[in-house]
Write an enzyme that holds these catalytic residues in place. Structure first.
Site, PDB file in Angstrom:
ATOM      1  N   GLU A   1      32.550  60.552  21.047  1.00  0.00           N
ATOM      2  CA  GLU A   1      31.322  60.954  20.334  1.00  0.00           C
ATOM      3  C   GLU A   1      30.111  60.218  20.871  1.00  0.00           C
ATOM      4  O   GLU A   1      29.042  60.800  21.070  1.00  0.00           O
ATOM      5  CB  GLU A   1      31.516  60.724  18.825  1.00  0.00           C
ATOM      6  CG  GLU A   1      32.466  61.750  18.230  1.00  0.00           C
ATOM      7  CD  GLU A   1      32.829  61.469  16.783  1.00  0.00           C
ATOM      8  OE1 GLU A   1      33.185  60.322  16.458  1.00  0.00           O
ATOM      9  OE2 GLU A   1      32.760  62.408  15.981  1.00  0.00           O
TER      10      GLU A   1
ATOM     11  N   GLU B   1      41.621  61.937  16.112  1.00  0.00           N
ATOM     12  CA  GLU B   1      41.447  61.694  14.677  1.00  0.00           C
ATOM     13  C   GLU B   1      42.419  62.509  13.810  1.00  0.00           C
ATOM     14  O   GLU B   1      42.864  62.062  12.774  1.00  0.00           O
ATOM     15  CB  GLU B   1      40.024  62.033  14.236  1.00  0.00           C
ATOM     16  CG  GLU B   1      38.981  61.030  14.675  1.00  0.00           C
ATOM     17  CD  GLU B   1      38.404  61.336  16.041  1.00  0.00           C
ATOM     18  OE1 GLU B   1      39.089  61.955  16.861  1.00  0.00           O
ATOM     19  OE2 GLU B   1      37.249  60.924  16.282  1.00  0.00           O
TER      20      GLU B   1
HETATM   21  C1  LIG Z   1      34.730  57.943   2.921  1.00  0.00           C
HETATM   22  C2  LIG Z   1      33.716  57.358   3.873  1.00  0.00           C
HETATM   23  C3  LIG Z   1      32.897  58.442   4.537  1.00  0.00           C
HETATM   24  C4  LIG Z   1      31.837  57.861   5.434  1.00  0.00           C
HETATM   25  C5  LIG Z   1      31.188  58.948   6.254  1.00  0.00           C
HETATM   26  C6  LIG Z   1      30.437  58.330   7.399  1.00  0.00           C
HETATM   27  C7  LIG Z   1      30.114  59.335   8.489  1.00  0.00           C
HETATM   28  C8  LIG Z   1      30.289  58.707   9.821  1.00  0.00           C
HETATM   29  C9  LIG Z   1      31.653  58.141   9.885  1.00  0.00           C
HETATM   30  C10 LIG Z   1      32.133  58.258  11.259  1.00  0.00           C
HETATM   31  C11 LIG Z   1      33.567  57.937  11.295  1.00  0.00           C
HETATM   32  C12 LIG Z   1      33.959  57.619  12.621  1.00  0.00           C
HETATM   33  C13 LIG Z   1      34.256  58.867  13.453  1.00  0.00           C
HETATM   34  C14 LIG Z   1      35.236  58.433  14.484  1.00  0.00           C
HETATM   35  C15 LIG Z   1      36.529  58.190  14.082  1.00  0.00           C
HETATM   36  C16 LIG Z   1      37.461  57.607  15.034  1.00  0.00           C
HETATM   37  O1  LIG Z   1      37.159  57.302  16.156  1.00  0.00           O
HETATM   38  S1  LIG Z   1      39.030  57.363  14.440  1.00  0.00           S
HETATM   39  C17 LIG Z   1      39.864  56.585  15.773  1.00  0.00           C
HETATM   40  C18 LIG Z   1      40.110  57.547  16.904  1.00  0.00           C
HETATM   41  N1  LIG Z   1      40.825  56.874  17.944  1.00  0.00           N
HETATM   42  C19 LIG Z   1      42.156  56.776  17.920  1.00  0.00           C
HETATM   43  O2  LIG Z   1      42.819  57.300  17.058  1.00  0.00           O
HETATM   44  C20 LIG Z   1      42.796  55.989  19.041  1.00  0.00           C
HETATM   45  C21 LIG Z   1      43.911  55.133  18.461  1.00  0.00           C
HETATM   46  N2  LIG Z   1      44.462  54.306  19.500  1.00  0.00           N
HETATM   47  C22 LIG Z   1      45.304  54.814  20.444  1.00  0.00           C
HETATM   48  O3  LIG Z   1      45.569  55.985  20.555  1.00  0.00           O
HETATM   49  C23 LIG Z   1      45.887  53.790  21.387  1.00  0.00           C
HETATM   50  O4  LIG Z   1      45.702  52.530  20.816  1.00  0.00           O
HETATM   51  C24 LIG Z   1      45.218  53.796  22.785  1.00  0.00           C
HETATM   52  C25 LIG Z   1      43.746  53.616  22.652  1.00  0.00           C
HETATM   53  C26 LIG Z   1      45.570  55.082  23.500  1.00  0.00           C
HETATM   54  C27 LIG Z   1      45.810  52.595  23.553  1.00  0.00           C
HETATM   55  O5  LIG Z   1      47.223  52.681  23.492  1.00  0.00           O
HETATM   56  P1  LIG Z   1      48.122  51.432  23.924  1.00  0.00           P
HETATM   57  O6  LIG Z   1      47.668  50.945  25.221  1.00  0.00           O
HETATM   58  O7  LIG Z   1      49.549  51.817  23.695  1.00  0.00           O
HETATM   59  O8  LIG Z   1      47.760  50.284  22.882  1.00  0.00           O
HETATM   60  P2  LIG Z   1      48.134  50.233  21.337  1.00  0.00           P
HETATM   61  O9  LIG Z   1      49.322  49.354  21.135  1.00  0.00           O
HETATM   62  O10 LIG Z   1      48.146  51.586  20.747  1.00  0.00           O
HETATM   63  O11 LIG Z   1      46.829  49.491  20.758  1.00  0.00           O
HETATM   64  C28 LIG Z   1      46.590  48.137  21.114  1.00  0.00           C
HETATM   65  C29 LIG Z   1      46.094  47.430  19.880  1.00  0.00           C
HETATM   66  O12 LIG Z   1      44.828  48.019  19.494  1.00  0.00           O
HETATM   67  C30 LIG Z   1      44.916  48.503  18.160  1.00  0.00           C
HETATM   68  N3  LIG Z   1      44.104  49.713  18.100  1.00  0.00           N
HETATM   69  C31 LIG Z   1      44.221  50.813  18.864  1.00  0.00           C
HETATM   70  N4  LIG Z   1      43.292  51.720  18.551  1.00  0.00           N
HETATM   71  C32 LIG Z   1      42.549  51.175  17.537  1.00  0.00           C
HETATM   72  C33 LIG Z   1      41.440  51.634  16.780  1.00  0.00           C
HETATM   73  N5  LIG Z   1      40.855  52.798  16.997  1.00  0.00           N
HETATM   74  N6  LIG Z   1      40.986  50.811  15.810  1.00  0.00           N
HETATM   75  C34 LIG Z   1      41.550  49.600  15.579  1.00  0.00           C
HETATM   76  N7  LIG Z   1      42.608  49.090  16.274  1.00  0.00           N
HETATM   77  C35 LIG Z   1      43.092  49.900  17.242  1.00  0.00           C
HETATM   78  C36 LIG Z   1      46.387  48.770  17.921  1.00  0.00           C
HETATM   79  O13 LIG Z   1      46.672  48.754  16.541  1.00  0.00           O
HETATM   80  C37 LIG Z   1      47.003  47.616  18.677  1.00  0.00           C
HETATM   81  O14 LIG Z   1      46.835  46.476  17.876  1.00  0.00           O
HETATM   82  P3  LIG Z   1      47.957  45.293  17.943  1.00  0.00           P
HETATM   83  O15 LIG Z   1      49.251  45.963  17.582  1.00  0.00           O
HETATM   84  O16 LIG Z   1      47.502  44.305  16.924  1.00  0.00           O
HETATM   85  O17 LIG Z   1      47.924  44.818  19.351  1.00  0.00           O
END
Ligand SMILES: CCCCCCCCCCCCC/C=C/C(=O)SCCNC(=O)CCNC(=O)[C@H](O)C(C)(C)COP(=O)(O)OP(=O)(O)OC[C@H]1O[C@@H](n2cnc3c(N)ncnc32)[C@H](O)[C@@H]1OP(=O)(O)O
Length: 720
Positions: A102, A122
């Site tokens: 985004e 998401e």
């Molecule tokens: C009610 C309230 C309303 C409010 C309204 C407001 C309007 C505006 C709001 C806007 C909202 C935001 C819009 C956007 C939303 C998003 O972006 S949601 C998140 C989307 N992204 C994902 O889903 C990606 C998730 N992560 C992954 O797919 C994988 O981690 C990766 C990036 C592909 C990497 O994979 P890999 O190398 O296997 O590593 P992992 O083990 O998966 O991850 C490493 C550690 O990082 C942590 N982590 C991963 N992604 C996130 C994240 N997005 N946020 C926080 N932490 C994350 C993961 O847990 C691991 O942590 P540890 O286990 O502690 O190492």
């Protein structure tokens, strides 16, 4: 969090929030400050946003979702980027996902390294891209691609993203260097047409038809999930409504999902999966402090369905396999099966023909265990018989090198018993693959009393290497998955006797979200398997089962499945089981009046008056019987934490992800409510000891304020 640097007249905002550059509050602040700083600096003519480390921002910080949203919101940061009078170029590498993509779509230009990818995952978290992702993507790709990408959450490679118009350029070599060259080339260009908010989305005339088609697809493919439907609605709105109205619709649909139970469950599942890899043993050894040994070669014993499936998992990631099968015909059949399955992967374009050839080169067949003398790890996948397994492990102990780890793919047998047949119990583990092994992602790894931490670390790492979700459990009968599932399915048989029909129970549990009801599962697996196991159990107890047996080992017993088996109805493979099929192996299951008749006469024969069994009772008796066992598993330290149990059920039994897993589901129903209902069933169903309430559950249910799940195991007597 966001470093600001100026090189010549190009400002570079580098996001530095390892490990995935999540767009946390401080990163959002840093980006906003950086954009404002660049705007004030007259020397600066263009701005680059880039990620440090392994990736461009991979999304909003999911750990912030259950906390009050702190300003600046991602949309505020994004709109400041787009409003900039100086061109902003997002330079993507790694996985530019969710809020990261985004941010890129608020930028005026987007370039990416060749290996980079983009996506909106998401939907897997039960939400939708809530920072105008559903509004902006269709302005670039058109509605059809936007609906498919956003409702599926799939990752799109750089070349495909370029083709869709998401990227302006794909570069090789140093991304920052290329981004600076690109910035120099656009710094004096007008920004008209580069601000997506002013771009009129294409496809307004066809979006309704596209939406209807996509909706039919997601309702089939993501049955029961709310987020994919909201994704489609938001993209449709983006095409049909003016910009601000479409943003308001997106916010409404996002908030609806965010505040719903499904997203809470799916976000829990995301972190539970990652928590499961952080295993810990009672002795204090853990994933963090134990180094796995290297695996360069493996052996698989048994060329049947499981053996060949396990061999595929290994050769697919480049690990050589010696597959041992005494029966030459079986061995050749297993080798052919492996070749054919990889051939199918080539046909489905999941693998190149060259890669298939390389994999097959790693597979060797052998007729004797001697062929395993040099391998690092052996995985035994022979018939589920303890004596046979002990005999094999005793031979392996003499043949294999001293450092070799010996695993059994047993689904229920005691690892300590198997290990006792060897002089290396420290190197013996269970590695329970779920069938089909080359598809199912769960790997239930089981440690015995003498299994060493390094053996655990090595097999847990092997699980990750072959693309599994490995979960560590302690040995007990049935381990975690099958031990709980046995209670889940037992109740189904008893409810048949009491008044329900197979199609009633299956339908209720499939509406609950299970991929297939227990009776359809039985027909698929083959009813002879269960019959053989029950005969084995009865033989060990020194009793013989009859069609009127009502108790086995003082536990309630249903002989309904035995009746079915003895009617020659062994499931899909015979064209008849709990259901009728048009021909053997046909998929569509039809309720069968003969089965209904058999159930009615069986109930009469055992003196039961049939009654209506409600949907609520079907759900409670199936899930709460399993949940109660889950709490006993935690009490006994068989599983370290509830997340481990839930991951096993999500990946081993298809428990609906939008309910998080049986333990998360219990937390959402409320532990006191679950406990009360288990006490009710314990009272009304006294001949099934598994309804004796778990002591841990009783204690947790007594709290007026329910404890969070990460506090639950603080109350078990076992010391982890
Ligand atoms: C009610 C309230 C309303 C409010 C309204 C407001 C309007 C505006 C709001 C806007 C909202 C935001 C819009 C956007 C939303 C998003 O972006 S949601 C998140 C989307 N992204 C994902 O889903 C990606 C998730 N992560 C992954 O797919 C994988 O981690 C990766 C990036 C592909 C990497 O994979 P890999 O190398 O296997 O590593 P992992 O083990 O998966 O991850 C490493 C550690 O990082 C942590 N982590 C991963 N992604 C996130 C994240 N997005 N946020 C926080 N932490 C994350 C993961 O847990 C691991 O942590 P540890 O286990 O502690 O190492």
């Amino acid at each position: 969090m966001v470093d600001y640097a100026v090189d010549g007249n190009i400002a570079v905002l580098s996001v530095n929030n390892p490990p995935v550059n999540a767009l946390s509050h401080r990163v959002r602040e840093g980006l906003l400050n950086g954009i404002e700083k660049a705007a004030r600096d007259d020397k600066v003519k263009a701005v680059i946003i880039i990620g440090k480390g392994r990736t461009f921002p991979s999304g909003a910080d999911i750990t912030e979702f259950d906390k009050p949203v702190r300003e600046p919101w991602l949309t505020v940061v994004g709109r400041a980027i787009e409003a900039s009078r100086k061109p902003v170029i997002s330079a993507l590498h790694g996985a530019a996902l969710g809020g990261g993509l985004e941010i890129a779509l608020f930028s005026h230009y987007r370039i990416a390294s060749k290996k980079g990818s983009v996506g909106f995952p998401e939907v897997a978290l039960g939400i939708l891209p809530g920072a105008e992702g559903t509004v902006r993507l269709p302005r670039v790709t058109g509605p059809a691609v936007a609906m498919e990408m956003i409702s599926s959450g799939r990752r799109v490679g750089a070349q495909e993203a370029l083709k869709f118009g998401i990227l302006d350029k794909v570069v090789e070599g140093d991304l920052l260097k290329e981004a600076k060259l690109f910035a120099e080339s656009v710094k004096d260009k007008p920004l008209d047409g580069r601000r997506l908010k002013y771009v009129k989305p294409k496809g307004a005339e066809s979006v309704d038809a596209i939406y209807e088609g996509a909706l039919a697809e997601v309702k089939k493919r993501f049955k029961g999930f709310n987020a994919p439907v909201n994704c489609l609605m938001s993209v449709k709105g983006a095409v049909k409504l003016p910009y601000e109205e479409s943003c308001a619709l997106e916010r409404q649909l996002f908030t609806e999902l965010m505040s719903g139970g499904q997203s809470r469950a799916q976000r829990y599942a995301f972190f539970a999966e990652r928590a499961a890899t952080k295993w810990r043993l009672p002795c204090g050894a853990s994933a963090a402090n134990t180094k796995p040994s290297e695996i360069t070669s493996t052996g698989v014993i048994g060329a049947g369905t499981m053996g060949s499936g396990i061999a595929i998992c290994l050769i697919r990631v480049g690990i050589p396999v010696v597959m041992v099968e005494r029966d030459e015909k079986m061995l050749q059949k297993g080798m052919r099966t492996i070749s054919d399955i990889l051939g199918e992967s080539v046909r489905r374009k999941r693998m190149t023909s060259e890669r298939r050839t390389e994999c097959l080169r790693l597979l060797k067949g052998a007729a004797s265990l001697e062929g395993l003398k040099d391998v690092d790890v052996v995985i035994e996948a022979v018939f589920e018989n303890l004596a046979l397994k002990k005999e094999i492990f005793a031979k392996l102990d003499k043949i294999c090198k001293p450092s070799a780890i010996l695993c059994s793919n047993t689904s229920t047998l005691d690892i300590d018993q198997i290990a006792s047949a060897t002089s290396r119990p420290d190197k013996v583990m269970g590695a329970h693959f779920f069938s089909p092994a080359y598809i199912m992602r769960l790997l239930e790894n089981i440690y015995g009393a003498k299994t060493s931490p390094q053996t655990v670390a090595t097999i847990m790492q092997l699980g990750k290497t072959i693309g599994k979700i490995p979960v560590l459990v302690k040995t007990c009968h049935g381990f975690v998955g099958n031990r709980m599932n046995q209670k889940f399915s037992s109740e189904a048989f008893f409810m048949l006797e009491e008044g329900a029909l197979p199609q009633d129970i299956d339908q209720v549990l499939e509406d609950f979200g299970m991929p297939m009801g227990p009776f359809k599962v039985g027909d698929l697996a083959g009813l002879d398997i269960g019959w053989n196991i029950r005969q084995e159990v009865a033989k060990k107890l020194g009793v013989s089962l009859t069609l009127e047996t009502k108790y086995l080992n003082a536990e309630r017993y249903s002989s309904l499945a035995d009746r079915l088996y003895e009617m020659g109805r062994h499931g899909r493979k015979t064209g008849k089981g709990w259901y009728r099929y048009e021909k053997p192996m046909a998929v569509k299951a039809y309720p069968d009046a003969d089965v209904t008749e058999m159930i009615n006469s069986h109930a009469k024969a055992i003196g039961l008056t049939r009654r209506t069994v409600s949907a609520q009772e079907i759900i409670e008796r199936s899930t709460y019987a399993a949940i109660n066992e889950g709490f006993k598993i935690l009490e006994q330290g068989v599983a370290e934490k509830p997340e481990d149990i839930d991951v096993i059920w999500l990946y081993g039994f298809g428990f609906p992800r939008y309910r998080g897993g049986p333990m998360f589901y219990a937390s959402q129903v409320g532990l006191s409510r679950v406990y009360e209902r288990i006490c009710h069933y314990h009272k009304t169903l006294p001949y099934s000891s598994y309804w004796v309430p778990s002591d841990l559950l009783r204690r947790l249910a007594s709290y007026t304020t329910q404890l969070p799940m990460d506090q639950w195991t603080k109350f078990t007597d076992c010391k982890l």
